[in-house]
Design a protein around this motif. Structure first.
Motif, PDB file in Angstrom:
ATOM      1  N   THR A 131       0.809  -1.226   0.000  1.00 28.86           N
ATOM      2  CA  THR A 131       0.000   0.000   0.000  1.00 28.86           C
ATOM      3  C   THR A 131       0.840   1.273   0.000  1.00 28.86           C
ATOM      4  O   THR A 131       0.399   2.311  -0.497  1.00 28.86           O
ATOM      5  N   THR A 132       2.048   1.208   0.563  1.00 26.80           N
ATOM      6  CA  THR A 132       2.883   2.409   0.657  1.00 26.80           C
ATOM      7  C   THR A 132       4.025   2.428  -0.355  1.00 26.80           C
ATOM      8  O   THR A 132       4.572   3.498  -0.654  1.00 26.80           O
ATOM      9  N   PHE A 133       4.441   1.243  -0.838  1.00 24.32           N
ATOM     10  CA  PHE A 133       5.560   1.097  -1.771  1.00 24.32           C
ATOM     11  C   PHE A 133       6.881   1.604  -1.178  1.00 24.32           C
ATOM     12  O   PHE A 133       7.820   1.892  -1.902  1.00 24.32           O
ATOM     13  N   GLU A 134       6.952   1.680   0.152  1.00 27.29           N
ATOM     14  CA  GLU A 134       8.196   2.080   0.822  1.00 27.29           C
ATOM     15  C   GLU A 134       8.894   0.819   1.315  1.00 27.29           C
ATOM     16  O   GLU A 134       8.994   0.557   2.511  1.00 27.29           O
ATOM     17  N   THR A 135       9.387   0.041   0.369  1.00 24.77           N
ATOM     18  CA  THR A 135       9.928  -1.288   0.663  1.00 24.77           C
ATOM     19  C   THR A 135      11.074  -1.252   1.667  1.00 24.77           C
ATOM     20  O   THR A 135      11.093  -2.010   2.640  1.00 24.77           O
ATOM     21  N   THR A 136      12.035  -0.370   1.439  1.00 21.88           N
ATOM     22  CA  THR A 136      13.194  -0.301   2.323  1.00 21.88           C
ATOM     23  C   THR A 136      12.790   0.031   3.754  1.00 21.88           C
ATOM     24  O   THR A 136      13.239  -0.612   4.715  1.00 21.88           O
ATOM     25  N   LYS A 137      11.922   1.008   3.881  1.00 20.94           N
ATOM     26  CA  LYS A 137      11.492   1.442   5.205  1.00 20.94           C
ATOM     27  C   LYS A 137      10.695   0.344   5.927  1.00 20.94           C
ATOM     28  O   LYS A 137      10.932   0.039   7.088  1.00 20.94           O
ATOM     29  N   VAL A 138       9.773  -0.271   5.226  1.00 20.90           N
ATOM     30  CA  VAL A 138       8.900  -1.283   5.835  1.00 20.90           C
ATOM     31  C   VAL A 138       9.699  -2.491   6.308  1.00 20.90           C
ATOM     32  O   VAL A 138       9.587  -2.936   7.455  1.00 20.90           O
ATOM     33  N   TYR A 139      10.545  -3.020   5.425  1.00 20.73           N
ATOM     34  CA  TYR A 139      11.269  -4.235   5.788  1.00 20.73           C
ATOM     35  C   TYR A 139      12.439  -3.958   6.728  1.00 20.73           C
ATOM     36  O   TYR A 139      12.883  -4.856   7.453  1.00 20.73           O
ATOM     37  N   SER A 140      12.941  -2.744   6.738  1.00 20.69           N
ATOM     38  CA  SER A 140      13.934  -2.369   7.755  1.00 20.69           C
ATOM     39  C   SER A 140      13.287  -2.368   9.130  1.00 20.69           C
ATOM     40  O   SER A 140      13.875  -2.841  10.115  1.00 20.69           O
ATOM     41  N   MET A 141      12.078  -1.819   9.216  1.00 24.21           N
ATOM     42  CA  MET A 141      11.330  -1.846  10.464  1.00 24.21           C
ATOM     43  C   MET A 141      11.068  -3.283  10.910  1.00 24.21           C
ATOM     44  O   MET A 141      11.166  -3.621  12.089  1.00 24.21           O
ATOM     45  N   LEU A 142      10.727  -4.139   9.930  1.00 23.75           N
ATOM     46  CA  LEU A 142      10.455  -5.538  10.256  1.00 23.75           C
ATOM     47  C   LEU A 142      11.696  -6.223  10.818  1.00 23.75           C
ATOM     48  O   LEU A 142      11.612  -6.971  11.811  1.00 23.75           O
ATOM     49  N   LEU A 143      12.843  -5.955  10.234  1.00 22.70           N
ATOM     50  CA  LEU A 143      14.091  -6.514  10.746  1.00 22.70           C
ATOM     51  C   LEU A 143      14.349  -6.075  12.186  1.00 22.70           C
ATOM     52  O   LEU A 143      14.722  -6.880  13.044  1.00 22.70           O
ATOM     53  N   ILE A 144      14.147  -4.798  12.438  1.00 26.20           N
ATOM     54  CA  ILE A 144      14.390  -4.254  13.777  1.00 26.20           C
ATOM     55  C   ILE A 144      13.449  -4.878  14.796  1.00 26.20           C
ATOM     56  O   ILE A 144      13.851  -5.239  15.908  1.00 26.20           O
ATOM     57  N   ILE A 145      12.173  -5.031  14.416  1.00 28.82           N
ATOM     58  CA  ILE A 145      11.193  -5.599  15.348  1.00 28.82           C
ATOM     59  C   ILE A 145      11.550  -7.039  15.702  1.00 28.82           C
ATOM     60  O   ILE A 145      11.528  -7.441  16.869  1.00 28.82           O
TER      61      ILE A 145
END
Length: 215
Positions: A177-191
């Motif tokens: 929905t946001t197409f902010e792949t780097t940001k989304v999956y970076s957050m996922l890694l951190i979580i």
């Protein structure tokens, strides 16, 4: 969508499912690991064979295939599980098979002199295992069991394939929905890192406590 909003969405919706599946599947894996590990050393052949078959099947096949088989194939013969139950069952059975080998090898690593001393004290087999062998073996199991629990946590991301709205599922939705792949999956890694860190530290603390006073 801001970075904060993405992070909040992941936490709000996906964290609960991921933590629940991790906890329940870890409990199941540890229970099965101890039961099947001890069963591998049973004096009864039928128990050893049943345990060996379980271990070889679940170590020798893909966890993803096991998830699909339980969730999609079993309903054909009338056996149905919810998505959460399927995730817990498949992950617990899979990692229980690996944990069983850790349990078995740790018990067999206890010096034979310990067993001989117990026999000299006229202890039964059950008393030997409960009072002497398992307490010593447990200290040797902890590092490897800790590694398995961390791997188990990371494997919970596969439950997104059977429609469970865990962290990975929510990350995929947010990315679409946001197409902010780097940001989304970076957050996922951190979580995932933040969830796994206390688990890793806790196992190291338990190892120090159990090993305290041992040579």
């Amino acid at each position: 969508m801001s970075t904060y909003e993405i992070f909040a969405s992941l936490i709000k919706v996906g964290m609960k499912v991921t933590v629940e599946v991790t906890i329940f599947s870890a409990v199941l894996a540890l229970a099965l690991g101890f039961i099947s590990g001890l069963a591998r050393m049973s004096k009864y052949k039928v128990i050893r064979v049943i345990s060996s078959v379980y271990i070889e099947i679940f170590r020798g096949t893909s966890l993803l295939v096991q998830l699909f088989w339980i969730y999609f194939a079993l309903p054909i013969v009338g056996i149905r599980f919810s998505a959460v139950s399927t995730g817990v069952l498949a992950i617990g059975l899979n990692y229980g098979a690996y944990c069983s080998e850790i349990v078995r090898s740790a018990i067999q690593a206890v010096p034979t002199g310990q067993t001989e001393a117990c026999i000299a004290l006229n202890m039964t087999r059950a008393q030997r295992m409960r009072r002497v062998i398992i307490p010593q073996a447990f200290a040797m199991m902890i590092p490897n069991l800790g590694n398995q629990l961390i791997e188990l946590l990371k494997s919970t991301s596969l439950v997104s394939m059977i429609t469970l709205t865990d962290l990975t599922y929510q990350a995929n939705i947010l990315n679409a929905t946001t197409f902010e792949t780097t940001k989304v999956y970076s957050m996922l890694l951190i979580i995932y890192f933040l969830i796994g860190l206390p688990l890793s530290k806790g196992m190291k603390l338990l190892e120090r406590i159990v090993s305290e006073g041992r040579v």
